[in-house]
Design an enzyme around this catalytic site. Structure first.
Site, short mmCIF file in Angstrom:
data_model
loop_
_atom_site.label_atom_id
_atom_site.label_comp_id
_atom_site.label_asym_id
_atom_site.label_seq_id
_atom_site.Cartn_x
_atom_site.Cartn_y
_atom_site.Cartn_z
N THR A 65 0.82 -1.21 0.00
CA THR A 65 0.00 0.00 0.00
C THR A 65 0.85 1.26 0.00
O THR A 65 0.44 2.29 -0.53
CB THR A 65 -0.93 -0.02 1.24
OG1 THR A 65 -1.80 -1.13 1.08
CG2 THR A 65 -1.73 1.24 1.39
N TYR A 79 -7.77 -0.07 -3.75
CA TYR A 79 -6.77 0.61 -4.58
C TYR A 79 -5.80 -0.42 -5.16
O TYR A 79 -5.88 -1.61 -4.84
CB TYR A 79 -6.00 1.62 -3.71
CG TYR A 79 -5.51 0.99 -2.43
CD1 TYR A 79 -4.33 0.28 -2.40
CD2 TYR A 79 -6.28 1.05 -1.26
CE1 TYR A 79 -3.89 -0.34 -1.24
CE2 TYR A 79 -5.85 0.43 -0.10
CZ TYR A 79 -4.65 -0.26 -0.10
OH TYR A 79 -4.24 -0.90 1.03
N SER A 112 1.31 -7.63 -0.61
CA SER A 112 2.07 -8.63 0.17
C SER A 112 1.27 -9.87 0.56
O SER A 112 1.84 -10.83 1.07
CB SER A 112 2.69 -7.98 1.40
OG SER A 112 1.71 -7.74 2.38
N LYS A 218 0.28 -7.72 12.68
CA LYS A 218 -0.77 -6.81 12.21
C LYS A 218 -2.04 -7.15 12.98
O LYS A 218 -2.53 -8.28 12.91
CB LYS A 218 -0.98 -6.96 10.70
CG LYS A 218 -1.93 -5.93 10.13
CD LYS A 218 -2.03 -5.98 8.60
CE LYS A 218 -2.92 -4.84 8.10
NZ LYS A 218 -3.02 -4.81 6.63
N1 ASP Z 1 -2.73 -5.58 0.71
C1 ASP Z 1 -1.70 -4.63 1.05
C2 ASP Z 1 -0.38 -5.38 1.11
O1 ASP Z 1 -0.12 -6.05 2.06
C3 ASP Z 1 -1.99 -3.96 2.32
C4 ASP Z 1 -0.95 -2.98 2.80
O2 ASP Z 1 0.15 -2.81 2.29
O3 ASP Z 1 -1.25 -2.32 3.80
O4 ASP Z 1 0.39 -5.30 0.24
#
Ligand code: ASP
Length: 381
Positions: A65, A79, A112, A218
């Site tokens: 993100t 996004y 990720s 997290k």
């Molecule tokens: N889905 C995203 C990722 O882990 C969420 C983030 O970066 O906060 O790449």
């Protein structure tokens, strides 16, 4: 090191350009011109010397993100994660230049949740190469927050250096109002350049809080204050632009670790099984059939296994598969529980959550299949 911000010295302008600018000063006497040229040369060399003095920090980018883009500034879900290249993120925070000389390297561009063992191995090897260079003071890794804790813990077990490695991300995409990425990136570069951050294991720094890569998880799906270390708390914090440390990790990490990934191109398969009411042996049998070398069981409470699944896990041990008991509770220690778990040869996962227990078990299995040895590792790391 927290350095005060400096005025623009022109150090980032090429010497050629400075000279071209100076020779435009027509109408000056020859003497004046020489004086001006000398003053400019001194300023330029002072600027270059200051830039050369700054710590060198390597930034390895993986997406997430922090590099995410959305159609509008108010869009904070749905996004595109990992859209922006690392140089764009660096250019968005010119203040970095006051604290460190940085290089950016794009390792992958993923969200990720798609993290793989291959990415983990690539990152560990690249960190070790970079940190072996005496000119490099530390490393920042930009990462998606979903599995950031896994990368941080894996590197905590495989990086062979006391130099700081700081893993960061953001909860709001780069295009959002109040995006948290730019401040997290600046904080991370300063932390990676800070001698006080050395020999504390791999660090995670978001939202002005410094956590241990081993302990942190997290804890919230969308909130910026998502990274927590249950039962343990933060290692330190960032306030007024300075880093403050409160404690050190007690478990073995980085340069103290026995694990060596330098010659590995894959990791043993380890599956995680998550228990629930009416759990039965179907998933355990599937893991065995898939060729798992290890199983982490995310049990209820203190690592408890459903009576319908337990025989399948006991059979797995008989087949030479390492079975580690972890817990789905999110905190606490998995310590000796039912007598028959001991007899079956299950290993207690201690304070590691299931996803971290999986990584330690994978690395353990690169060295041994002996349950006693693996149990020792779960007590030490
Ligand atoms: N889905 C995203 C990722 O882990 C969420 C983030 O970066 O906060 O790449």
């Amino acid at each position: 090191m927290n350095r005060p911000s400096r005025p623009d010295t022109g150090a980032d302008k090429t010497p050629d350009r400075r000279v071209r600018m100076l020779t435009k000063t027509t109408g000056q006497t020859d003497m004046n011109f020489k004086k001006t040229l000398l003053a400019a040369a001194l300023t330029l060399s002072a600027g270059l010397a200051m830039a050369a003095d700054l710590p060198q920090v390597a930034i390895l980018a993986t997406g997430g993100t922090i590099a995410g883009t959305a159609a509008s500034a108010t869009q904070t879900t749905g996004y595109k994660a990992g859209d922006l290249a690392i140089q764009t993120l660096i250019d968005a925070v010119p203040q970095i230049k006051d604290y460190a000389t940085v290089t950016g390297e794009q390792i992958v561009k993923i969200s990720s949740n798609n993290l793989t063992d291959q990415v983990l191995l690539t990152l560990a090897k690249r960190c070790n190469e970079l940190l072996a260079d005496p000119k490099v003071s530390g490393i920042v890794i930009t990462h998606g927050t979903d599995t950031l804790e896994e990368t941080a813990f894996f590197l905590n077990l495989t990086v062979k250096s006391k130099k700081p490695v700081v893993v960061i991300g953001a909860m709001r995409p780069a295009t959002a109002i109040s995006a948290d990425g730019p401040m997290n990136l600046l904080n991370a570069v300063k932390l990676a350049a800070d001698p006080k951050a050395q020999d504390r294991g791999v660090l995670v720094a978001l939202n002005d809080q410094i956590s241990s890569g081993r302990d942190v998880t997290k804890s919230n799906t969308t909130n910026v204050a998502t990274f927590k270390s249950p039962d343990l708390g933060y290692l330190g914090y960032i306030a007024g632009g300075k880093n403050y440390f409160l404690r050190n990790p007690a478990m073995r990490h980085t340069h103290q670790s026995e694990f060596d990934v330098s010659k590995l191109d894959k990791l043993p398969r380890v599956d995680i099984l998550y228990t629930h009411a009416s759990d039965d042996r179907v998933l355990a049998d599937a893991a065995i059939a898939a060729g798992a070398k290890g199983i982490v069981h995310a049990g209820s409470g203190n690592g408890s296994v459903h009576g319908q699944t337990e025989p399948a896990l006991a059979e797995a041990v008989q087949k030479g598969i390492a079975v580690v008991l972890s817990s789905r509770t999110g905190s606490g220690v998995v310590c000796p529980n039912e007598e028959q778990y001991n007899k079956a040869g299950f290993i207690e996962g201690r304070t590691l959550n299931p996803q971290k227990a999986r990584l330690l078990l994978q690395l353990a299995l690169t060295k041994t299949n002996d349950p006693k040895e693996i149990a020792r590792m779960f007590e030490e790391y």
